[in-house]
Design a protein around this motif. Structure first.
Motif, PDB file in Angstrom:
ATOM      1  N   VAL A 401       0.838  -1.197   0.000  1.00 15.46           N
ATOM      2  CA  VAL A 401       0.000   0.000   0.000  1.00 15.46           C
ATOM      3  C   VAL A 401       0.877   1.253   0.000  1.00 15.46           C
ATOM      4  N   THR A 402       1.930   1.255   0.805  1.00 19.30           N
ATOM      5  CA  THR A 402       2.794   2.447   0.873  1.00 19.30           C
ATOM      6  C   THR A 402       3.669   2.586  -0.371  1.00 19.30           C
ATOM      7  N   GLY A 403       3.911   1.467  -1.062  1.00 17.75           N
ATOM      8  CA  GLY A 403       4.775   1.511  -2.247  1.00 17.75           C
ATOM      9  C   GLY A 403       6.235   1.292  -1.930  1.00 17.75           C
ATOM     10  N   ALA A 404       6.577   1.044  -0.663  1.00 15.71           N
ATOM     11  CA  ALA A 404       7.983   0.835  -0.285  1.00 15.71           C
ATOM     12  C   ALA A 404       8.395  -0.613  -0.581  1.00 15.71           C
ATOM     13  N   LEU A 405       8.357  -0.964  -1.863  1.00 15.20           N
ATOM     14  CA  LEU A 405       8.675  -2.344  -2.247  1.00 15.20           C
ATOM     15  C   LEU A 405      10.178  -2.590  -2.137  1.00 15.20           C
ATOM     16  N   VAL A 406      10.545  -3.857  -1.954  1.00 16.08           N
ATOM     17  CA  VAL A 406      11.954  -4.258  -1.949  1.00 16.08           C
ATOM     18  C   VAL A 406      12.136  -5.115  -3.194  1.00 16.08           C
ATOM     19  N   ASP A 407      12.404  -4.446  -4.309  1.00 14.53           N
ATOM     20  CA  ASP A 407      12.317  -5.114  -5.601  1.00 14.53           C
ATOM     21  C   ASP A 407      13.570  -5.923  -5.892  1.00 14.53           C
ATOM     22  N   GLU A 408      13.495  -7.208  -5.592  1.00 17.87           N
ATOM     23  CA  GLU A 408      14.644  -8.086  -5.824  1.00 17.87           C
ATOM     24  C   GLU A 408      14.486  -8.898  -7.112  1.00 17.87           C
ATOM     25  N   HIS A 409      13.561  -8.538  -7.969  1.00 19.44           N
ATOM     26  CA  HIS A 409      13.438  -9.236  -9.255  1.00 19.44           C
ATOM     27  C   HIS A 409      14.715  -9.054 -10.045  1.00 19.44           C
ATOM     28  N   GLY A 410      15.372 -10.128 -10.380  1.00 18.21           N
ATOM     29  CA  GLY A 410      16.587 -10.005 -11.183  1.00 18.21           C
ATOM     30  C   GLY A 410      17.737  -9.421 -10.401  1.00 18.21           C
ATOM     31  N   ALA A 411      17.487  -8.372  -9.630  1.00 15.51           N
ATOM     32  CA  ALA A 411      18.546  -7.735  -8.868  1.00 15.51           C
ATOM     33  C   ALA A 411      19.198  -8.712  -7.906  1.00 15.51           C
ATOM     34  N   ALA A 412      18.462  -9.715  -7.473  1.00 14.81           N
ATOM     35  CA  ALA A 412      18.985 -10.674  -6.509  1.00 14.81           C
ATOM     36  C   ALA A 412      19.846 -11.727  -7.185  1.00 14.81           C
TER      37      ALA A 412
END
Lengths: 416, 86
Positions: A401-412
């Motif tokens: 909801v806040t948008g504070a995603l931890v986007d580990e797609h590919g980055a991980a």
């Protein structure tokens, strides 16, 4: 007949430790517990262990619908690493890796943790840029990471094809020397043994079929072995989390997918490290006993059947043979699948729910095993104190909801 | 691999199709009036049933048209022959 002067070779696995006489007590459910952990896999057992060890909470039940550690804990590819891009991920995975490094002593049980390092191959210019960036980010977080050229890759893992004439030539790799593998069954048994010793009840064949609700609290769980009252409920059900949340009327952005893995027949030691490739999608290590253990991405559709489609592993095998020509004549011994719960940002969901005494741990997708001790540590603290531990605080359900995603797609370093 | 019955082309191999997720998720009628929570649910939250599920599929390597099918997520088996939809 044995020729004089020679000795028969040891069978595969002869160097592995013997099983102990006693592992854990197969407990009968009591009527009431301070904490009920739903799910007797790695995360549930680790949470139980640290509840006892770090917080002195031992009136705990771990409810397992099947047999202990028979779900994803029995099906994962046992890779342990902490070379994630974002600070939030680095925090929890590196905490886990440090615990792995002392886990054998902590559990008093061999887990065969072998820090043989992980190579994450880069095959394109963009792969190279992303990888170097990740190496720098890892170093800033105190995580061991190196960028290696193709020649150095070949020195660490001579069987990788680093020639320029393959479809996706190896341009280099990141290397985390402290990464490794462990024996997944032993890890589960080690945690179960310690938890059981501390007085925690591990209850198998006990499926949660409903929750007893009282306003914004859950006061107990209905199970196939009767109703059990609970002070606090901790959900560690991985791919089946949605079925539990549906009973509670809580929505979470989870999609359950089959994730396949496979092993070859037993081979002599040929593969000294772990190799992962995102572009040519496969990851490979060699188990202590000698099997090549391989995996890749999830089957694309949602599914709860613990099996996947053949064309997925066919593609994996093509990738493996491209990178490791030496594997071309290896035989596939068996393949299987586990059910992984994937989130939109490929990071887990850990923390509070709309119910004040129900805590959620799910969404680890394809990467839950490596987090086992770190999550258990932080989730036990979350359950004991009724608020998220700082290491899991960024992974709350509210981030969608806040948008504070931890986007580990590919980055991980691996596609999900 | 299983055969999937495309409503236009008939049964074809699974590799010709792509999975499009939950069926019946409509774009919000009044997007500007949505709260952050309602947006989050539209963008990120989907059903994840263990059992029959209505799903969108596209015959990507065939006629490239979309259809809705009901599939059992426990067995991965298609329960309905998809009907022609516009």
């Amino acid at each position: 007949m044995t020729t004089p002067g020679t000795t028969a070779p040891n069978p595969p696995g002869a160097h592995l430790p013997e099983h102990p006489d006693h592992l854990w007590t197969d407990a009968e459910p009591k009527k009431v517990y301070d904490v009920v952990v739903v799910g007797g896999g790695g995360h549930g057992l680790a949470t139980a262990h640290y509840l006892a060890k770090n917080h002195g909470i031992t009136n705990v039940a771990v409810l397992e619908k099947g047999w202990l550690a028979g779900g994803n804990m029995a099906r994962n590819t046992t890779l342990i690493r902490s070379n994630y891009l974002w600070d939030e991920s680095a925090g929890i995975y590196e905490h886990a890796l440090k615990l792995w490094e002392g886990l054998e002593e902590d559990l008093g049980y061999p887990i065969l943790f072998s820090q043989r390092g992980v190579l994450n191959l880069a095959h394109t210019e963009q792969d190279v840029r992303d990888s170097v960036r990740r190496v720098e980010a890892n170093r800033l977080n105190g995580i061991d990471a190196e960028w290696l050229g193709p020649d150095e890759v070949a020195k660490i893992c001579p069987i990788v094809n680093v020639s320029a004439d393959i479809r996706y030539p190896v341009q280099g790799a990141t290397f985390q020397p402290r990464a490794g593998i462990a024996k997944h069954d032993y890890v589960a048994w080690g945690f179960a043994r310690r938890a059981s010793e501390a007085g925690i009840d591990i209850i198998q064949n006990c499926e949660v079929t409903g929750f007893v609700r009282d306003g914004d609290r859950v006061t107990g769980v209905h199970t196939t072995r009767g109703t059990i009252a609970a002070g606090t409920v901790a959900l560690c059900a991985a791919g089946h989390t949605s079925t539990l949340l549906d009973m509670l009327g809580v929505r979470a952005p989870l999609q359950s997918h089959p994730l396949q893995a496979l092993v070859s027949e037993l081979l002599e030691p040929v593969h000294p490290t772990i190799v992962m490739s995102n572009a040519v999608h496969v990851y490979v290590s060699q188990a202590h006993k000698g099997e090549l253990v391989m995996g890749a991405g999830v089957d694309s559709y949602n599914g709860y059947g613990q099996r996947g489609a053949f064309h997925i592993i066919e593609r994996q095998m093509a990738a493996a043979v491209e990178l490791f020509p030496v594997f071309a004549r290896a035989h596939l011994l068996r393949s299987w699948a586990g059910i992984v719960d994937v989130t939109p940002d490929a990071s887990p969901i850990v923390g509070a729910t709309p119910y004040e005494n129900v805590f959620l741990n799910c969404g680890w997708g394809t990467g839950g095993f490596k987090a086992t001790p770190g999550l258990g540590w932080a989730f036990a603290d979350t359950v004991a104190h009724g608020r998220p531990h700082p290491l899991v605080a960024p992974f709350g359900l509210d981030r969608f909801v806040t948008g504070a995603l931890v986007d580990e797609h590919g980055a991980a370093a691996v596609a999900h | 691999m299983q055969l999937i019955a495309c409503p236009w082309c008939g049964p074809r191999e699974e590799t010709e199709f792509s999975f499009g997720g939950q069926a019946g998720v409509a774009y919000p009628e009044h997007p500007a009036s949505l709260t952050d929570e309602q947006w989050a649910h539209f963008v990120f939250f989907r059903d994840n049933p263990k059992g029959p599920a209505a799903e969108r599929w596209v015959h990507a390597a065939g006629c490239r048209r979309w259809f809705t099918a009901v599939r059992d997520t426990r067995t991965h088996r298609f329960l309905t022959t998809p009907e022609l939809t516009s």
